[in-house]
Motif scaffolding. Structure first.
Motif, PDB file in Angstrom:
ATOM      1  N   LYS B  31     -44.330  88.355  39.312  1.00  0.00           N
ATOM      2  CA  LYS B  31     -44.846  89.612  38.753  1.00  0.00           C
ATOM      3  C   LYS B  31     -43.709  90.483  38.234  1.00  0.00           C
ATOM      4  O   LYS B  31     -43.832  91.123  37.179  1.00  0.00           O
ATOM      5  CB  LYS B  31     -45.657  90.362  39.815  1.00  0.00           C
ATOM      6  N   ALA B  32     -42.621  90.502  38.971  1.00  0.00           N
ATOM      7  CA  ALA B  32     -41.468  91.302  38.534  1.00  0.00           C
ATOM      8  C   ALA B  32     -40.914  90.766  37.218  1.00  0.00           C
ATOM      9  O   ALA B  32     -40.528  91.539  36.329  1.00  0.00           O
ATOM     10  CB  ALA B  32     -40.393  91.304  39.620  1.00  0.00           C
ATOM     11  N   ALA B  33     -40.867  89.448  37.088  1.00  0.00           N
ATOM     12  CA  ALA B  33     -40.333  88.848  35.857  1.00  0.00           C
ATOM     13  C   ALA B  33     -41.252  89.131  34.669  1.00  0.00           C
ATOM     14  O   ALA B  33     -40.787  89.385  33.556  1.00  0.00           O
ATOM     15  CB  ALA B  33     -40.140  87.343  36.057  1.00  0.00           C
ATOM     16  N   LEU B  34     -42.560  89.078  34.918  1.00  0.00           N
ATOM     17  CA  LEU B  34     -43.513  89.368  33.831  1.00  0.00           C
ATOM     18  C   LEU B  34     -43.421  90.830  33.410  1.00  0.00           C
ATOM     19  O   LEU B  34     -43.440  91.151  32.222  1.00  0.00           O
ATOM     20  CB  LEU B  34     -44.940  89.023  34.292  1.00  0.00           C
ATOM     21  N   GLU B  35     -43.301  91.694  34.393  1.00  0.00           N
ATOM     22  CA  GLU B  35     -43.179  93.119  34.075  1.00  0.00           C
ATOM     23  C   GLU B  35     -41.913  93.385  33.260  1.00  0.00           C
ATOM     24  O   GLU B  35     -41.923  94.139  32.283  1.00  0.00           O
ATOM     25  CB  GLU B  35     -43.155  93.929  35.372  1.00  0.00           C
ATOM     26  N   ASP B  36     -40.834  92.719  33.658  1.00  0.00           N
ATOM     27  CA  ASP B  36     -39.562  92.842  32.937  1.00  0.00           C
ATOM     28  C   ASP B  36     -39.745  92.445  31.467  1.00  0.00           C
ATOM     29  O   ASP B  36     -39.177  93.058  30.570  1.00  0.00           O
ATOM     30  CB  ASP B  36     -38.524  91.950  33.628  1.00  0.00           C
ATOM     31  N   ALA B  37     -40.569  91.411  31.253  1.00  0.00           N
ATOM     32  CA  ALA B  37     -40.790  90.919  29.884  1.00  0.00           C
ATOM     33  C   ALA B  37     -41.776  91.776  29.116  1.00  0.00           C
ATOM     34  O   ALA B  37     -41.866  91.671  27.885  1.00  0.00           O
ATOM     35  CB  ALA B  37     -41.294  89.481  29.951  1.00  0.00           C
ATOM     36  N   GLY B  38     -42.566  92.570  29.828  1.00  0.00           N
ATOM     37  CA  GLY B  38     -43.647  93.296  29.175  1.00  0.00           C
ATOM     38  C   GLY B  38     -44.870  92.416  28.989  1.00  0.00           C
ATOM     39  O   GLY B  38     -45.672  92.626  28.070  1.00  0.00           O
ATOM     40  N   LEU B  39     -45.025  91.422  29.859  1.00  0.00           N
ATOM     41  CA  LEU B  39     -46.175  90.515  29.797  1.00  0.00           C
ATOM     42  C   LEU B  39     -47.004  90.670  31.068  1.00  0.00           C
ATOM     43  O   LEU B  39     -46.557  91.287  32.048  1.00  0.00           O
ATOM     44  CB  LEU B  39     -45.697  89.064  29.651  1.00  0.00           C
ATOM     45  N   ALA B  40     -48.200  90.078  31.069  1.00  0.00           N
ATOM     46  CA  ALA B  40     -49.088  90.145  32.228  1.00  0.00           C
ATOM     47  C   ALA B  40     -49.379  88.739  32.742  1.00  0.00           C
ATOM     48  O   ALA B  40     -49.155  87.752  32.032  1.00  0.00           O
ATOM     49  CB  ALA B  40     -50.391  90.831  31.840  1.00  0.00           C
ATOM     50  N   LEU B  41     -49.889  88.667  33.961  1.00  0.00           N
ATOM     51  CA  LEU B  41     -50.249  87.363  34.533  1.00  0.00           C
ATOM     52  C   LEU B  41     -51.180  86.593  33.595  1.00  0.00           C
ATOM     53  O   LEU B  41     -51.105  85.369  33.487  1.00  0.00           O
ATOM     54  CB  LEU B  41     -50.947  87.570  35.888  1.00  0.00           C
ATOM     55  N   GLN B  42     -52.055  87.345  32.895  1.00  0.00           N
ATOM     56  CA  GLN B  42     -53.028  86.687  32.024  1.00  0.00           C
ATOM     57  C   GLN B  42     -52.387  86.091  30.763  1.00  0.00           C
ATOM     58  O   GLN B  42     -53.021  85.323  30.043  1.00  0.00           O
ATOM     59  CB  GLN B  42     -54.124  87.693  31.614  1.00  0.00           C
ATOM     60  N   LYS B 218     -16.613  78.010  57.325  1.00  0.00           N
ATOM     61  CA  LYS B 218     -17.966  78.580  57.223  1.00  0.00           C
ATOM     62  C   LYS B 218     -18.129  79.321  55.897  1.00  0.00           C
ATOM     63  O   LYS B 218     -19.160  79.225  55.236  1.00  0.00           O
ATOM     64  CB  LYS B 218     -18.194  79.537  58.405  1.00  0.00           C
ATOM     65  N   ALA B 219     -17.079  80.031  55.493  1.00  0.00           N
ATOM     66  CA  ALA B 219     -17.157  80.820  54.261  1.00  0.00           C
ATOM     67  C   ALA B 219     -17.237  79.952  52.999  1.00  0.00           C
ATOM     68  O   ALA B 219     -17.578  80.452  51.932  1.00  0.00           O
ATOM     69  CB  ALA B 219     -15.951  81.753  54.153  1.00  0.00           C
ATOM     70  N   ASP B 220     -16.899  78.668  53.127  1.00  0.00           N
ATOM     71  CA  ASP B 220     -16.970  77.766  51.980  1.00  0.00           C
ATOM     72  C   ASP B 220     -18.382  77.254  51.728  1.00  0.00           C
ATOM     73  O   ASP B 220     -18.627  76.603  50.708  1.00  0.00           O
ATOM     74  CB  ASP B 220     -16.077  76.535  52.207  1.00  0.00           C
ATOM     75  N   ILE B 221     -19.277  77.483  52.669  1.00  0.00           N
ATOM     76  CA  ILE B 221     -20.621  76.912  52.594  1.00  0.00           C
ATOM     77  C   ILE B 221     -21.592  78.001  52.148  1.00  0.00           C
ATOM     78  O   ILE B 221     -21.482  79.154  52.559  1.00  0.00           O
ATOM     79  CB  ILE B 221     -21.060  76.371  53.974  1.00  0.00           C
ATOM     80  N   CYS B 222     -22.571  77.609  51.329  1.00  0.00           N
ATOM     81  CA  CYS B 222     -23.512  78.581  50.792  1.00  0.00           C
ATOM     82  C   CYS B 222     -24.325  79.238  51.905  1.00  0.00           C
ATOM     83  O   CYS B 222     -24.381  78.758  53.030  1.00  0.00           O
ATOM     84  CB  CYS B 222     -24.442  77.920  49.783  1.00  0.00           C
ATOM     85  N   LEU B 223     -24.977  80.327  51.531  1.00  0.00           N
ATOM     86  CA  LEU B 223     -25.789  81.084  52.477  1.00  0.00           C
ATOM     87  C   LEU B 223     -27.028  80.298  52.881  1.00  0.00           C
ATOM     88  O   LEU B 223     -27.485  79.415  52.169  1.00  0.00           O
ATOM     89  CB  LEU B 223     -26.233  82.389  51.811  1.00  0.00           C
ATOM     90  N   GLU B 224     -27.558  80.653  54.035  1.00  0.00           N
ATOM     91  CA  GLU B 224     -28.939  80.317  54.359  1.00  0.00           C
ATOM     92  C   GLU B 224     -29.668  81.659  54.307  1.00  0.00           C
ATOM     93  O   GLU B 224     -29.300  82.586  55.046  1.00  0.00           O
ATOM     94  CB  GLU B 224     -29.048  79.690  55.734  1.00  0.00           C
ATOM     95  N   SER B 225     -30.662  81.770  53.442  1.00  0.00           N
ATOM     96  CA  SER B 225     -31.181  83.094  53.124  1.00  0.00           C
ATOM     97  C   SER B 225     -32.651  83.031  52.738  1.00  0.00           C
ATOM     98  O   SER B 225     -33.180  81.961  52.456  1.00  0.00           O
ATOM     99  CB  SER B 225     -30.365  83.681  51.965  1.00  0.00           C
ATOM    100  N   ASP B 226     -33.284  84.189  52.724  1.00  0.00           N
ATOM    101  CA  ASP B 226     -34.691  84.310  52.321  1.00  0.00           C
ATOM    102  C   ASP B 226     -34.772  85.071  51.000  1.00  0.00           C
ATOM    103  O   ASP B 226     -34.030  86.041  50.787  1.00  0.00           O
ATOM    104  CB  ASP B 226     -35.478  85.112  53.359  1.00  0.00           C
ATOM    105  N   GLY B 227     -35.737  84.689  50.168  1.00  0.00           N
ATOM    106  CA  GLY B 227     -35.955  85.435  48.938  1.00  0.00           C
ATOM    107  C   GLY B 227     -36.573  84.560  47.867  1.00  0.00           C
ATOM    108  O   GLY B 227     -36.822  83.364  48.081  1.00  0.00           O
ATOM    109  N   ALA B 228     -36.829  85.175  46.738  1.00  0.00           N
ATOM    110  CA  ALA B 228     -37.405  84.454  45.607  1.00  0.00           C
ATOM    111  C   ALA B 228     -36.912  85.077  44.312  1.00  0.00           C
ATOM    112  O   ALA B 228     -36.560  86.254  44.278  1.00  0.00           O
ATOM    113  CB  ALA B 228     -38.932  84.520  45.644  1.00  0.00           C
ATOM    114  N   CYS B 229     -36.877  84.255  43.280  1.00  0.00           N
ATOM    115  CA  CYS B 229     -36.626  84.787  41.946  1.00  0.00           C
ATOM    116  C   CYS B 229     -37.436  83.975  40.948  1.00  0.00           C
ATOM    117  O   CYS B 229     -37.969  82.906  41.281  1.00  0.00           O
ATOM    118  CB  CYS B 229     -35.133  84.814  41.605  1.00  0.00           C
ATOM    119  N   ALA B 230     -37.561  84.508  39.768  1.00  0.00           N
ATOM    120  CA  ALA B 230     -38.391  83.857  38.752  1.00  0.00           C
ATOM    121  C   ALA B 230     -37.863  84.216  37.367  1.00  0.00           C
ATOM    122  O   ALA B 230     -37.222  85.260  37.182  1.00  0.00           O
ATOM    123  CB  ALA B 230     -39.848  84.301  38.884  1.00  0.00           C
ATOM    124  N   ILE B 231     -38.134  83.337  36.431  1.00  0.00           N
ATOM    125  CA  ILE B 231     -37.882  83.653  35.025  1.00  0.00           C
ATOM    126  C   ILE B 231     -39.156  83.384  34.238  1.00  0.00           C
ATOM    127  O   ILE B 231     -39.982  82.566  34.643  1.00  0.00           O
ATOM    128  CB  ILE B 231     -36.703  82.858  34.426  1.00  0.00           C
TER     129      ILE B 231
END
Lengths: 138, 389
Positions: B31-42, B218-231
């Motif tokens: 939804k955030a990505a669509l809003e960024d684009a000026g588009l809707a789910l539909q 430990k610092a050489d290894i990527c995070l273990e994390s929660d979240g989402a992103c979309a394009i």
């Protein structure tokens, strides 16, 4: 410590290890040697056989593990994780207790077997130059 | 062939414990990505996801009020998906099967499935000694008994083979790895959304980070994390009318190499390589060389992976990556990447590259026109460009 849980497919490998023998898969059609977990050969053959390997290998890579994310291995650090390429070709992961083994990629290694625990013998590889010196496992 | 552009980007808060199902995170990011684009789910008629995603396009179309999808697809390349999913969306748009395609990744990688540990069910047992079963390269029957219980041990085996091949000693390797980590942490200091934002980190902190599997800390290894992103991707005619500067997906490709099944533990040559000729040949079709790229999004599952990808890209000679990263000619992972922003398997890098090409990154590369996005070991990738051709 973590032990393998053999499947029906891999049990011959672990049974042989108790008898201090290294078995690998072998393809009767094309003659390829295969990792013990592979169930068919790239040539299309699926009726693979087990065949005893020479026990000779070369070290492909190694690392000293100093922290473990599973409790069962936390009491064993540091230890050295190995990746070896057997003379026949298949590659196996193994390990040696402790660090400071003066390892270098490409060095000749030789198979060794742990005394069985709960009926399972882990397969080790030690530097070939240390075979017979009693120094292999430190 | 219709051209495709990225017209929207969105993300949730990145956290250690989202407290929400992954599907809810996915919907928020989309939804955030669509809003960024000026588009809707539909407006959406296509959804593409990775095969390691728990949320399906079917769930999304059923839950969110999207109209019927004319294109719904999974990528098939595990964590190496980022160029693949963008490629699938691009091809759906190019062939006219879809006009607006959503690509997303939602992952509770800290509070639910931690990939730095054996997969659930692989190492357990009722007796005093746990048993390892299955043929996974990490935590399997032939690996866990010998201490390969997280990807970090496998990555360390790759690094050691690399060091010995090129005669790189531990100190020189450490300096290079530390440089990659420090630059990721510095980027995170400029990026308020990054998980490690607000935690200053320098070379001394790097050397104080606990050693996991030499030479990786430990610092050489990527995070273990929660979240989402979309394009959100759209056909060029539609993209021109969207709210943001369109980011042209000039190219996207897959190059899935043998050995991935076993993290290359059955391969003679480590680290795994797609070959140094592959990406330069892709870029040449667009009249570009690797040196022409303005900014890179590399799959830094480890700091070493960034070094290796830079060599695979052809930006330096084999073995030269350890020197290249000390004074990078091209900025990379400017959001903090998988090491310091969030571990969304590179879709967060795609989002950051879009910001770069729009000119809105918190570590903006002035005048960025061309960006390169690479998945794990560059087994998939994309060439992104500011504006439509």
């Amino acid at each position: 410590m973590i032990l393998p849980e053999p499947s029906d497919a891999t049990r011959p490998f672990w049974d042989a290890a108790v008898q201090k023998r290294l078995l690998l898969r072998h393809c009767p059609r094309c003659g390829s040697w295969l990792h013990p977990q592979l169930l068919f050969c790239g040539c299309g053959e699926w009726r693979l056989e087990w065949r005893e390997a020479s026990g000779e290998a070369r070290l492909l890579s190694h690392t000293v593990a100093r922290r473990m994310p599973v409790p069962a291995l936390q009491g064993e650090v540091p230890f050295t994780v190995l990746l070896v390429r057997t003379r026949e070709g298949p590659q196996l992961v193994s390990s040696l207790p402790g660090d400071g083994h003066a390892l270098r990629c490409g060095m000749p290694m030789r198979v060794a077997f742990d005394p069985p625990v709960e009926g399972v013998a882990l397969v080790r590889f030690i530097p070939a130059e240390r075979v017979g010196t009693g120094d292999g496992m430190r | 062939m219709k051209q495709a552009a990225i017209v929207g980007i969105g993300q949730t808060e990145y956290s250690w414990d989202s407290g929400r199902p992954e599907t809810v995170l996915a919907i928020e990011a989309i939804k955030a990505a669509l809003e960024d684009a000026g588009l809707a789910l539909q407006d959406v008629d296509g959804v593409v996801r990775s095969s390691i995603e728990s949320t399906t396009p079917i769930e999304l179309v059923s839950l969110t009020g999207m109209r019927p999808l004319s294109f719904a697809a999974d990528d098939a390349t595990w964590g190496g998906f980022v160029g693949s999913v963008i490629g699938l969306a691009r091809e759906a748009i190019a062939t006219g099967r879809a006009r607006v395609v959503v690509v997303f990744r939602a992952f509770n990688g800290r509070s639910q499935l931690r990939l730095g540990r054996p997969m659930p069910g692989s190492v357990e047992g009722s007796g005093a000694i746990p048993r390892a079963r299955g043929n996974l390269p990490v935590g399997g029957e032939f690996t866990a008994p010998y201490g390969v219980v997280s990807p970090s041990q496998v990555f360390a085996l790759w690094v050691r083979a690399y060091m010995e091949r090129h005669g790189i000693d531990a100190e020189r390797m450490s300096r290079a790895l530390g440089a990659v980590v420090c630059q990721a942490r510095q980027a995170a200091q400029r990026n308020p959304a990054a998980l490690l934002h607000g935690k200053s980190f320098g070379p001394a902190d790097y050397l104080a980070s606990p050693m996991l599997a030499e030479p990786l800390r430990k610092a050489d290894i990527c995070l273990e994390s929660d979240g989402a992103c979309a394009i959100v991707m759209a056909a060029a005619d539609l993209a021109r009318d969207c709210r943001q500067v369109p980011v042209h997906v000039a190219d996207a490709w897959q190059h899935v190499i043998p050995g991935y099944q076993n993290m290359w533990l059955m391969d003679k040559q480590l680290p795994p390589s797609i070959g140094r000729e592959v990406v330069p040949a892709k870029l040449a079709r667009h009249g570009l060389t690797p040196q022409d790229l303005d900014v890179l999004g590399l799959y830094d599952a480890t700091s070493f992976a960034a070094i290796w990808d830079i060599e695979t890209l052809g930006l330096c000679p084999p073995g030269g990556g350890v020197d290249w990263v000390l004074d990078p000619e091209i900025p990379f992972n400017t959001s903090g990447g998988l090491l310091a922003e969030v571990y969304l398997q590179g879709l967060n890098q795609a989002v950051e590259l879009v910001r770069q090409l729009r000119g809105t990154s918190t570590s903006q590369v002035p005048g960025a026109q061309h960006a390169f996005l690479g998945a794990a070991a560059l087994m998939s990738g994309a060439l992104l460009a500011r504006g439509l051709p």
